[in-house]
Motif scaffolding. Structure first.
Motif, PDB file in Angstrom:
ATOM      1  N   GLU A  46       0.808  -1.224   0.000  1.00 42.34           N
ATOM      2  CA  GLU A  46       0.000   0.000   0.000  1.00 42.34           C
ATOM      3  C   GLU A  46       0.841   1.274   0.000  1.00 42.34           C
ATOM      4  OE1 GLU A  46      -3.544  -2.227   2.491  1.00 42.34           O
ATOM      5  OE2 GLU A  46      -2.607  -0.465   3.380  1.00 42.34           O
ATOM      6  N   ILE A  48       3.250   3.709  -1.690  1.00 41.88           N
ATOM      7  CA  ILE A  48       3.635   4.004  -3.068  1.00 41.88           C
ATOM      8  C   ILE A  48       4.534   5.243  -3.077  1.00 41.88           C
ATOM      9  CG2 ILE A  48       1.546   2.944  -4.030  1.00 41.88           C
ATOM     10  CD1 ILE A  48       0.431   5.802  -4.339  1.00 41.88           C
ATOM     11  N   TYR A  50       5.418   8.952  -4.740  1.00 42.47           N
ATOM     12  CA  TYR A  50       5.084  10.108  -5.565  1.00 42.47           C
ATOM     13  C   TYR A  50       6.378  10.850  -5.889  1.00 42.47           C
ATOM     14  CZ  TYR A  50      -0.021  10.293  -5.822  1.00 42.47           C
ATOM     15  OH  TYR A  50      -1.328  10.074  -6.153  1.00 42.47           O
ATOM     16  N   ARG A  69       3.969   7.786  -0.025  1.00 42.67           N
ATOM     17  CA  ARG A  69       2.548   8.012   0.253  1.00 42.67           C
ATOM     18  C   ARG A  69       1.929   6.677   0.638  1.00 42.67           C
ATOM     19  NH1 ARG A  69       4.155  12.329   0.306  1.00 42.67           N
ATOM     20  NH2 ARG A  69       3.520  14.197  -0.810  1.00 42.67           N
ATOM     21  N   TRP A  70       0.887   6.737   1.457  1.00 45.12           N
ATOM     22  CA  TRP A  70       0.184   5.521   1.850  1.00 45.12           C
ATOM     23  C   TRP A  70      -1.174   5.504   1.160  1.00 45.12           C
ATOM     24  CZ3 TRP A  70      -1.015   4.058   7.671  1.00 45.12           C
ATOM     25  CH2 TRP A  70      -1.545   2.751   7.699  1.00 45.12           C
ATOM     26  N   GLN A  71      -1.356   4.564   0.259  1.00 53.52           N
ATOM     27  CA  GLN A  71      -2.650   4.394  -0.392  1.00 53.52           C
ATOM     28  C   GLN A  71      -3.482   3.516   0.536  1.00 53.52           C
ATOM     29  OE1 GLN A  71      -3.520   5.712  -3.844  1.00 53.52           O
ATOM     30  NE2 GLN A  71      -5.323   5.447  -2.538  1.00 53.52           N
ATOM     31  N   HIS A  72      -4.135   4.176   1.499  1.00 58.46           N
ATOM     32  CA  HIS A  72      -4.851   3.462   2.553  1.00 58.46           C
ATOM     33  C   HIS A  72      -6.190   2.968   2.005  1.00 58.46           C
ATOM     34  CE1 HIS A  72      -6.955   2.754   6.339  1.00 58.46           C
ATOM     35  NE2 HIS A  72      -5.773   2.761   6.937  1.00 58.46           N
ATOM     36  N   GLY A  76      -7.832   6.630   2.003  1.00 55.60           N
ATOM     37  CA  GLY A  76      -7.302   7.307   0.821  1.00 55.60           C
ATOM     38  C   GLY A  76      -5.801   7.557   0.906  1.00 55.60           C
ATOM     39  N   LEU A  77      -5.342   8.529   0.149  1.00 59.36           N
ATOM     40  CA  LEU A  77      -3.910   8.792   0.045  1.00 59.36           C
ATOM     41  C   LEU A  77      -3.412   9.609   1.237  1.00 59.36           C
ATOM     42  CD1 LEU A  77      -1.713   8.189  -2.130  1.00 59.36           C
ATOM     43  CD2 LEU A  77      -2.053  10.542  -2.897  1.00 59.36           C
ATOM     44  N   SER A 273       2.057  11.075  -9.156  1.00 60.24           N
ATOM     45  CA  SER A 273       2.436   9.711  -9.521  1.00 60.24           C
ATOM     46  C   SER A 273       3.488   9.739 -10.639  1.00 60.24           C
ATOM     47  CB  SER A 273       1.206   8.954 -10.005  1.00 60.24           C
ATOM     48  OG  SER A 273       0.789   9.489 -11.251  1.00 60.24           O
TER      49      SER A 273
END
Ligand code: C2E
Ligand code: MG
Ligand code: MG
Ligand code: MG
Length: 296
Positions: A46, A48, A50, A69-72, A76-77, A273
Motif C-alpha cells: 500500500e 507508493i 510520488y 505516500r500511503w494508499q490506505h 485514501g492517500l 504519480s
C-alpha cells in the motif's frame, strides 16, 4: 505518558489488569492499531512513491524528489506526516525505506530510457537508521544493480540531524557510494542547529534550503538574509542549491535574485504519480517569470 501507558498495556496483557484512564487506553489502542495497519500495508504494497518536480532556471525539469505516500484502503492517500513517526516507533521504517528505494530505482531505470526524462535526477530521502546500517553502501548498490538503474541519476537526501551521530562513518559510507556516481543533497538545510564544521568534511553536491525560510518571503528580511548566506555558502563550496516550498512568483523572483536557480514547490507542481510526472514533462512549458529572468 503514552509510553508509560504502552508498557502498562503490555503488562496488563500478562496479568489481566486494566487501565484507570480510558483516554490513555484509547490513545494506546489507536496507536497500536495504526502500527498494525502499517505492518499490513507494507505486506500489501500500500506504500507508493510520488515524485515532485524540481525546476531549473531555464524552466526545465531537472529532477524529482521521491516522496512516500500511503494508499490506505479506507482513508485514501496519506502523507508521511501521518505515518512516518508511527512507522519509526514500530521499527518499520527500515522496511518502508527499502520499499521506497526499490521503487525509486525501478522508476529510475525506466526513466533512463525515456526521451524527456533521461537527464533528470531522482532524489530519495534517507533516514538515520538507514545511513548508519553496516550494509548501507551495499543496499544502495544492490538496489541500483537489481533494476540496472544508472547511479548518475540518483541523488540521496540526508538531513543535518542524521549526520550528528557518527560523522566519520557517514562520511566513509558517502564516499564509497559517490565513487559509483551517486550524488548527495543536504535536506532542510539551516534547520538542524548544528555547527557548520561538518560541511567541508562531507562529499556533498547540493544544499536544499528549507521551506521554513522560503515561506515567509518576501516580508521577512531575516530569512532573506539567511537565504543569501546559504546561496553564498553553497557557491563557495561548489554545491548546487535548491529551494523547497516555492509557492509564489514573488518568492521565485527573490530566490532567483539571491542566485538560487533550482526550485521545488507548489508554484510548479505538487508531488504526483510517476505517470503524472511523465505527462508533466511532456506538457512542460517554460515558466513565464523564469523566461523573463533569463532574458534580462
Ligand atoms: P522533505 O524531504 O523536506 O520533503 C519536502 C516536503 O515538502 C514534502 O512533504 C513536499 O510535499 C512538501 N512541499 C513541497 N513543496 C511544497 C510547497 O510549495 N508548499 C508546501 N506547503 N509543502 C511543499 P511530504 O511529502 O509530506 O514529506 C514530508 C517529509 O517526510 C519529507 O520532507 C521527508 O522528510 C519525509 N519523507 C517523505 N518521503 C520519505 C521517504 O520515502 N523516506 C523517508 N525516510 N522520509 C520521507
Ligand atoms: Mg527531502
Ligand atoms: Mg526538505
Ligand atoms: Mg522538510
Amino acid at each position: 505518558k503514552a509510553d508509560l501507558a504502552l508498557s502498562a498495556a503490555k503488562e496488563s496483557g500478562k496479568n489481566g489488569l486494566h487501565f484507570f484512564d480510558p483516554a490513555i487506553q484509547d490513545e494506546v489502542s489507536a496507536r497500536l492499531r495504526l502500527e498494525n495497519e502499517i505492518r499490513l500495508g507494507l505486506q500489501n504494497g500500500e506504500f507508493i512513491v510520488y515524485y515532485q518536480p524540481q525546476i531549473d532556471a531555464q524552466g526545465n525539469l531537472r529532477g524529482a524528489e521521491a516522496l512516500v505516500r500511503w494508499q490506505h484502503p479506507q482513508r485514501g492517500l496519506l502523507a508521511p506526516g501521518f505515518f512516518l513517526p508511527a512507522a519509526e516507533r514500530a521499527g518499520l521504517l527500515q522496511q518502508m525505506d527499502r520499499q521506497v528505494f526499490d521503487t525509486a530505482c525501478r522508476q529510475l531505470a525506466h526513466w533512463a530510457s525515456h526521451p524527456q526524462l533521461n537527464r533528470m535526477s531522482v532524489s530519495v530521502n534517507i533516514s538515520a537508521v538507514q545511513l548508519h546500517q553496516a550494509d548501507f553502501v551495499q543496499q544502495i548498490l544492490d538496489g541500483l544493480a537489481r533494476h540496472d538503474a544508472p547511479a548518475s541519476m540518483l541523488m540521496l537526501e540526508l538531513t543535518e540531524s542524521l549526520l550528528v551521530g557518527d560523522l566519520a562513518k557517514a562520511r566513509s559510507h558517502m564516499k564509497e557510494i559517490k565513487q559509483h556516481g551517486v550524488r548527495f543533497a543536504l535536506d532542510d538545510f539551516g534547520t538542524g542547529y548544528s555547527s557548520l564544521s561538518y560541511l567541508p568534511q562531507l562529499p556533498l553536491d547540493e544544499l536544499k534550503i528549507d521551506q521554513s525560510f522560503v515561506r515567509s518571503l518576501p516580508a521577512d528580511n531575516g530569512n532573506l538574509a539567511i537565504i543569501h548566506a546559504i546561496t553564498a555558502l553553497a557557491a563557495s563550496f561548489g554545491f548546487e542549491v535548491v529551494a523547497e516550498g516555492v509557492e509564489t512568483e514573488a518568492q521565485l523572483a527573490i530566490l532567483a535574485g539571491c542566485g538560487c536557480l533550482r526550485y521545488q514547490g507548489y508554484l510548479f507542481a505538487k508531488p504526483m504519480s510517476a505517470e503524472a510526472l511523465e505527462q508533466f514533462a511532456a506538457d512542460r512549458q517554460p515558466h513565464p517569470l523564469l523566461s523573463q529572468l533569463i532574458l534580462q
